[in-house]
Design an enzyme around this catalytic site. Structure first.
Site, mmCIF file in Angstrom:
data_model
loop_
_atom_site.group_PDB
_atom_site.id
_atom_site.type_symbol
_atom_site.label_atom_id
_atom_site.label_comp_id
_atom_site.label_asym_id
_atom_site.label_seq_id
_atom_site.Cartn_x
_atom_site.Cartn_y
_atom_site.Cartn_z
ATOM 1 N N SER A 153 0.869 -1.190 0.000
ATOM 2 C CA SER A 153 0.000 0.000 0.000
ATOM 3 C C SER A 153 0.896 1.227 0.000
ATOM 4 O O SER A 153 2.039 1.169 0.466
ATOM 5 C CB SER A 153 -0.868 0.017 1.257
ATOM 6 O OG SER A 153 -1.433 1.298 1.454
ATOM 7 N N TYR A 166 -1.333 -0.791 10.552
ATOM 8 C CA TYR A 166 -1.613 -1.144 9.144
ATOM 9 C C TYR A 166 -0.455 -0.706 8.263
ATOM 10 O O TYR A 166 0.051 -1.490 7.442
ATOM 11 C CB TYR A 166 -2.931 -0.490 8.685
ATOM 12 C CG TYR A 166 -3.222 -0.752 7.219
ATOM 13 C CD1 TYR A 166 -3.358 -2.049 6.733
ATOM 14 C CD2 TYR A 166 -3.335 0.303 6.311
ATOM 15 C CE1 TYR A 166 -3.610 -2.291 5.387
ATOM 16 C CE2 TYR A 166 -3.592 0.065 4.967
ATOM 17 C CZ TYR A 166 -3.719 -1.234 4.507
ATOM 18 O OH TYR A 166 -3.950 -1.477 3.183
HETATM 19 P P1 NAP Z 1 -11.577 -6.061 0.013
HETATM 20 O O1 NAP Z 1 -12.500 -5.887 -1.137
HETATM 21 O O2 NAP Z 1 -12.130 -5.925 1.390
HETATM 22 O O3 NAP Z 1 -10.855 -7.477 -0.168
HETATM 23 C C1 NAP Z 1 -10.159 -8.123 0.859
HETATM 24 C C2 NAP Z 1 -10.077 -9.596 0.503
HETATM 25 O O4 NAP Z 1 -9.354 -10.271 1.541
HETATM 26 C C3 NAP Z 1 -11.444 -10.236 0.422
HETATM 27 O O5 NAP Z 1 -11.481 -11.149 -0.658
HETATM 28 C C4 NAP Z 1 -11.569 -10.974 1.737
HETATM 29 O O6 NAP Z 1 -12.418 -12.092 1.545
HETATM 30 C C5 NAP Z 1 -10.116 -11.382 1.975
HETATM 31 N N1 NAP Z 1 -9.880 -11.643 3.386
HETATM 32 C C6 NAP Z 1 -10.103 -10.810 4.435
HETATM 33 N N2 NAP Z 1 -9.812 -11.431 5.589
HETATM 34 C C7 NAP Z 1 -9.408 -12.681 5.258
HETATM 35 C C8 NAP Z 1 -8.974 -13.805 6.015
HETATM 36 N N3 NAP Z 1 -8.898 -13.774 7.355
HETATM 37 N N4 NAP Z 1 -8.622 -14.942 5.353
HETATM 38 C C9 NAP Z 1 -8.710 -15.008 4.002
HETATM 39 N N5 NAP Z 1 -9.090 -13.963 3.230
HETATM 40 C C10 NAP Z 1 -9.446 -12.824 3.860
HETATM 41 O O7 NAP Z 1 -10.398 -5.019 -0.058
HETATM 42 P P2 NAP Z 1 -9.296 -4.751 -1.200
HETATM 43 O O8 NAP Z 1 -9.149 -3.283 -1.272
HETATM 44 O O9 NAP Z 1 -9.590 -5.491 -2.431
HETATM 45 O O10 NAP Z 1 -8.000 -5.309 -0.473
HETATM 46 C C11 NAP Z 1 -7.065 -6.147 -1.107
HETATM 47 C C12 NAP Z 1 -5.660 -5.756 -0.667
HETATM 48 O O11 NAP Z 1 -5.382 -4.441 -1.146
HETATM 49 C C13 NAP Z 1 -5.444 -5.721 0.845
HETATM 50 O O12 NAP Z 1 -4.198 -6.339 1.133
HETATM 51 C C14 NAP Z 1 -5.363 -4.247 1.167
HETATM 52 O O13 NAP Z 1 -4.543 -3.974 2.287
HETATM 53 C C15 NAP Z 1 -4.736 -3.700 -0.118
HETATM 54 N N6 NAP Z 1 -4.944 -2.280 -0.362
HETATM 55 C C16 NAP Z 1 -6.192 -1.778 -0.511
HETATM 56 C C17 NAP Z 1 -6.350 -0.420 -0.715
HETATM 57 C C18 NAP Z 1 -7.715 0.212 -0.874
HETATM 58 O O14 NAP Z 1 -7.815 1.448 -0.823
HETATM 59 N N7 NAP Z 1 -8.763 -0.566 -1.106
HETATM 60 C C19 NAP Z 1 -5.225 0.434 -0.790
HETATM 61 C C20 NAP Z 1 -3.959 -0.123 -0.627
HETATM 62 C C21 NAP Z 1 -3.828 -1.480 -0.423
HETATM 63 P P3 NAP Z 1 -13.337 -12.776 2.658
HETATM 64 O O15 NAP Z 1 -13.989 -11.689 3.451
HETATM 65 O O16 NAP Z 1 -14.274 -13.618 1.840
HETATM 66 O O17 NAP Z 1 -12.420 -13.624 3.469
#
Ligand code: NAP
Length: 279
Positions: A153, A166
Site C-alpha cells: 500500500s 496497518y
Molecule cells: P476487500 O474488497 O475488502 O478485499 C479483501 C479480501 O481479503 C477479500 O477477498 C476478503 O475475503 C479477503 N480476506 C479478508 N480477511 C481474510 C482472512 N482472514 N482470510 C482469508 N481472506 C481474507 O479489499 P481490497 O481493497 O480489495 O483489499 C485487497 C488488498 O489491497 C489488501 O491487502 C489491502 O490492504 C490492499 N490495499 C487496498 C487499498 C484500498 O484502498 N482498497 C489500498 C492499498 C492497499 P473474505 O472476506 O471472503 O475472506
C-alpha cells in the site's frame, strides 16, 4: 476449512501459463486479479473465507474464459486453514504465480484501536503472506520460473496516514519484496510489490471509514489499479505505484535509501553522539 476441488490439480498437467493463486479473491482487488489473470490464460486457485462469493467469482470466470478455476475457502488467520493452503502451494507443481492480496486495514489511532483486531490484521497481512510466500518459493526457484505479487500500500511510504500498525504491515510487505528480489531475482522468479493508493473496494467500510468520506480525486477503481499493476509487472518493475505520476520520484527515494547503506553500521558512534557516550 471447506475445500472445493473440481478435479485433482496436484499433477502439474495443466496447459498454458499454469495456475495463479490469488488470496482475497472474493471481492475487490483480488477478484479483479482473478479476472485479468484468467483472461491472460492462467488457471486459478482462489482463496478467501466467503465460499459463496468465491464460488460466484469462479463460476463467472469459468463461463467467460473457459479456464480451470478452483476455490479454497479458508480463513488465513486460522492456523489449520493456513497450513492447508501452504501444503497445496508446496505440492502443486502447476502453480506458477502467487498473488498475496488478502488483507485488512484499520483507520483509528493505536490508542483507540481494538488490539486483538490489530493482532489479527498482523496475522493476515504479515504472517500469512510470509508463510504462503515461503511455501511457494522453493518450487518456483527449482523450476526457475514464476512470479510472486505482493499487495502492499502507499501507506508503506506514509506512516502518518491511517493506522500505524496497518502502515507497518504494508511496510513489511514492501521490505520483504525488496529482499526477495535480492534473494531470488537471479533465479528466474519475478517478484513485485504493488502499492495502491485509495482504491474503491469494501476495504474502507471494513476498516471503519466509508469511502464516500474520501475526496473522489484520490480514489481509483479496482479495475484501473489492477490493470496498471499488471502493466508494471509486464515492464519488469519491482515496485509499482499505480498513482505515482513520475516514476523517477520513487527512484530518487530508493537511491537515497541505498546511499545510507554503507554508513548504517560502524564500530564507533557518529561524531555527533561521541560526547554523550564519553560523558
Ligand atoms: P476487500 O474488497 O475488502 O478485499 C479483501 C479480501 O481479503 C477479500 O477477498 C476478503 O475475503 C479477503 N480476506 C479478508 N480477511 C481474510 C482472512 N482472514 N482470510 C482469508 N481472506 C481474507 O479489499 P481490497 O481493497 O480489495 O483489499 C485487497 C488488498 O489491497 C489488501 O491487502 C489491502 O490492504 C490492499 N490495499 C487496498 C487499498 C484500498 O484502498 N482498497 C489500498 C492499498 C492497499 P473474505 O472476506 O471472503 O475472506
Amino acid at each position: 476449512m471447506a475445500t472445493q476441488t473440481e478435479q485433482g490439480a496436484q499433477n502439474g498437467n495443466h496447459q498454458g501459463k499454469g495456475t495463479a493463486v490469488v488470496t482475497g479473491a472474493s471481492s475487490g482487488i483480488g477478484a479483479v486479479y482473478a479476472d485479468r489473470l484468467a483472461r491472460r490464460g492462467y488457471d486459478l486457485l482462489l482463496v478467501a473465507r466467503d465460499g459463496e462469493r468465491l464460488n460466484s467469482v469462479a463460476e463467472r470466470l469459468r463461463q467467460q474464459t473457459g479456464r480451470h478455476v478452483e476455490i479454497i475457502s479458508a480463513d488465513l488467520t486460522v492456523k489449520a486453514d493456513l497450513r492447508r493452503v501452504e501444503e497445496r502451494l508446496r505440492a502443486d507443481r502447476a502453480i506458477t504465480m502467487l498473488v498475496n492480496n488478502a488483507g485488512v486495514g484499520a483507520t483509528a489511532a493505536l490508542i483507540d484501536s481494538d488490539i486483538d483486531a490489530l493482532e489479527k490484521m498482523i496475522d493476515l497481512n504479515v504472517t500469512s503472506l510470509t508463510r504462503l510466500t515461503a511455501a511457494v518459493l522453493p518450487g518456483l526457484v527449482e523450476r526457475g520460473a514464476g512470479a510472486v505479487i505482493n499487495i502492499s500500500s502507499i501507506v508503506a511510504l506514509s506512516p502518518e496516514t491511517l493506522n500505524g500498525t496497518y502502515s507497518g504491515t504494508k511496510a513489511y510487505v514492501l521490505n520483504l519484496t525488496q529482499s526477495l528480489r535480492h534473494e531470488v531475482g537471479g533465479k528466474g522468479v519475478r517478484v513485485q510489490a504493488v502499492l495502491p493508493g485509495a482504491t474503491s473496494t469494501t476495504f474502507w467500510d471494513r476498516a471503519g471509514l466509508a469511502i464516500q468520506h474520501l475526496p473522489s480525486q484520490i480514489v481509483m477503481s479496482a479495475d484501473d489499479m489492477v490493470d496498471a499493476a499488471l502493466a508494471g509487472l509486464d515492464q519488469g518493475e519491482l515496485i509499482t505505484i499505480p498513482s505515482l505520476l513520475d516514476a523517477a520520484d520513487w527512484e530518487q527515494l530508493n537511491s537515497a535509501r541505498q546511499h545510507l547503506q554503507p554508513n548504517l553500521s560502524h564500530s564507533v558512534p557518529a561524531a555527533r553522539y561521541r560526547s554523550a557516550v564519553a560523558g
